[in-house]
Design a protein around this motif. Structure first.
Motif, mmCIF file in Angstrom:
data_model
loop_
_atom_site.group_PDB
_atom_site.id
_atom_site.type_symbol
_atom_site.label_atom_id
_atom_site.label_comp_id
_atom_site.label_asym_id
_atom_site.label_seq_id
_atom_site.Cartn_x
_atom_site.Cartn_y
_atom_site.Cartn_z
ATOM 1 N N LEU A 1 72.152 38.340 -46.379
ATOM 2 C CA LEU A 1 71.201 37.461 -47.046
ATOM 3 C C LEU A 1 71.920 36.170 -47.413
ATOM 4 O O LEU A 1 73.132 36.182 -47.671
ATOM 5 C CB LEU A 1 70.673 38.133 -48.321
ATOM 6 N N TYR B 1 71.372 32.620 -49.918
ATOM 7 C CA TYR B 1 70.610 31.763 -50.825
ATOM 8 C C TYR B 1 71.596 30.922 -51.624
ATOM 9 O O TYR B 1 72.407 31.455 -52.394
ATOM 10 C CB TYR B 1 69.741 32.590 -51.778
ATOM 11 N N SER C 1 63.090 35.397 -48.074
ATOM 12 C CA SER C 1 64.547 35.347 -48.129
ATOM 13 C C SER C 1 65.121 35.098 -46.749
ATOM 14 O O SER C 1 64.553 35.540 -45.737
ATOM 15 C CB SER C 1 65.110 36.662 -48.689
ATOM 16 N N THR D 1 68.910 37.411 -52.562
ATOM 17 C CA THR D 1 67.568 36.844 -52.461
ATOM 18 C C THR D 1 67.452 35.699 -53.455
ATOM 19 O O THR D 1 68.260 35.583 -54.386
ATOM 20 C CB THR D 1 66.505 37.889 -52.805
ATOM 21 N N THR E 1 60.130 39.001 -46.196
ATOM 22 C CA THR E 1 59.475 39.072 -47.498
ATOM 23 C C THR E 1 58.603 40.316 -47.539
ATOM 24 O O THR E 1 58.295 40.908 -46.500
ATOM 25 C CB THR E 1 58.609 37.816 -47.758
#
Length: 271
Positions: free
Chosen positions: A79, A81, A50, A87, A33
């Protein structure tokens, strides 16, 4: 940004779930972050906590002609999510053109491999680490309000190309992408200082935000408005990475992983 504490994360600050679905013996995960300046708007945007998941490459010993000894390692990841390479959505508020309060909901979407290259100079007793993280990220705009009035940007509002950083090795790493650099030291018998991949730390870089495309609905083209408001060079980024979790290790080190093998350390953003 909506965050939550999944099972096995009691006592840890709230963060998005970061579960590696099919871990191997070389799997790592961590939270990151920080802040990114928006130079045109004379402000900074908080990039939310993230999840990053990595597969470590094999370490390589490199004897240089100058007599120095280096330990090199290249890792790749993404990443994560809600099953996507991005993110979590995040909201930022600025004064557009110096007077109009504007709130935007944004997300950074990964558009190619996330590559981590670590170079540790082995010099007793101080081992010096330098780590580059490269990843192409497209900035997508989900919602905008100007002076409290919604501005319909539509479902496809995003930068024309990924964010672009100065690249020290353009022939090896062509194309537009974000570059973050972390520097640290590993002192024998003590904890690492600065940035080291496994222990985390600060990562810095600079980025150009490209022009926008696909913004607006009903015949109203908002591309030029967003480009004039946001796009441009010289935006400083400072990210904080937390301690990694060695997901595939049978008995993870205490304080590094939760009971269900998520990163235990949730870093705080620093300017």
């Amino acid at each position: 940004m909506a965050t939550e504490n999944a099972p096995g994360t009691a006592g840890r600050p709230k963060a998005p779930p970061c579960v590696t679905e099919k871990p191997t013996s070389t799997s790592l995960s961590a939270y990151i972050t920080g802040y990114s300046n928006v130079r045109k708007l004379d402000g900074a945007s908080l990039i939310p906590v993230s999840c990053v998941q990595l597969e470590q490459g094999e370490p390589v010993i490199d004897f240089r002609p100058d007599g120095t000894l280096h330990l090199l390692q290249k890792s790749e990841g993404s990443l994560r999510y809600q099953g996507r390479k991005q993110t979590p959505p995040f909201t930022s508020t600025f004064l557009t053109f110096g007077f109009a309060p504007t709130t935007a909901t944004l997300v950074l979407e990964q558009a190619g491999p996330l590559v981590v290259e670590s170079d540790v100079l082995l010099v007793f007793p101080d081992n010096i680490a330098e780590t580059y993280i490269r990843v192409p990220l497209v900035l997508r705009v989900l919602d905008v309000e100007v002076n409290g009035t919604p501005l319909d940007v539509g479902p496809d509002c995003r930068t024309v190309t990924p964010l672009r950083s100065p690249e020290p090795q353009p022939s090896k790493y062509p194309g537009d992408h974000l570059v973050l650099l972390g520097k640290g030291q590993l002192l024998n018998g003590t904890d690492a200082t600065g940035y080291v991949l496994t222990s985390g730390g600060p990562l810095t870089g600079e980025v150009t935000v490209p022009a926008f495309k696909g913004c607006g609905t009903g015949g109203e083209n908002l591309d030029r408005l967003l480009t004039a408001s946001i796009s441009g060079p010289g935006n400083h980024i400072r990210q904080m990475q937390g301690q990694t979790c060695a997901v595939g290790v049978e008995v993870p080190t205490e304080g590094q992983c939760t009971a269900d093998r998520q990163p235990y350390v949730v870093p705080k953003p620093e300017r």
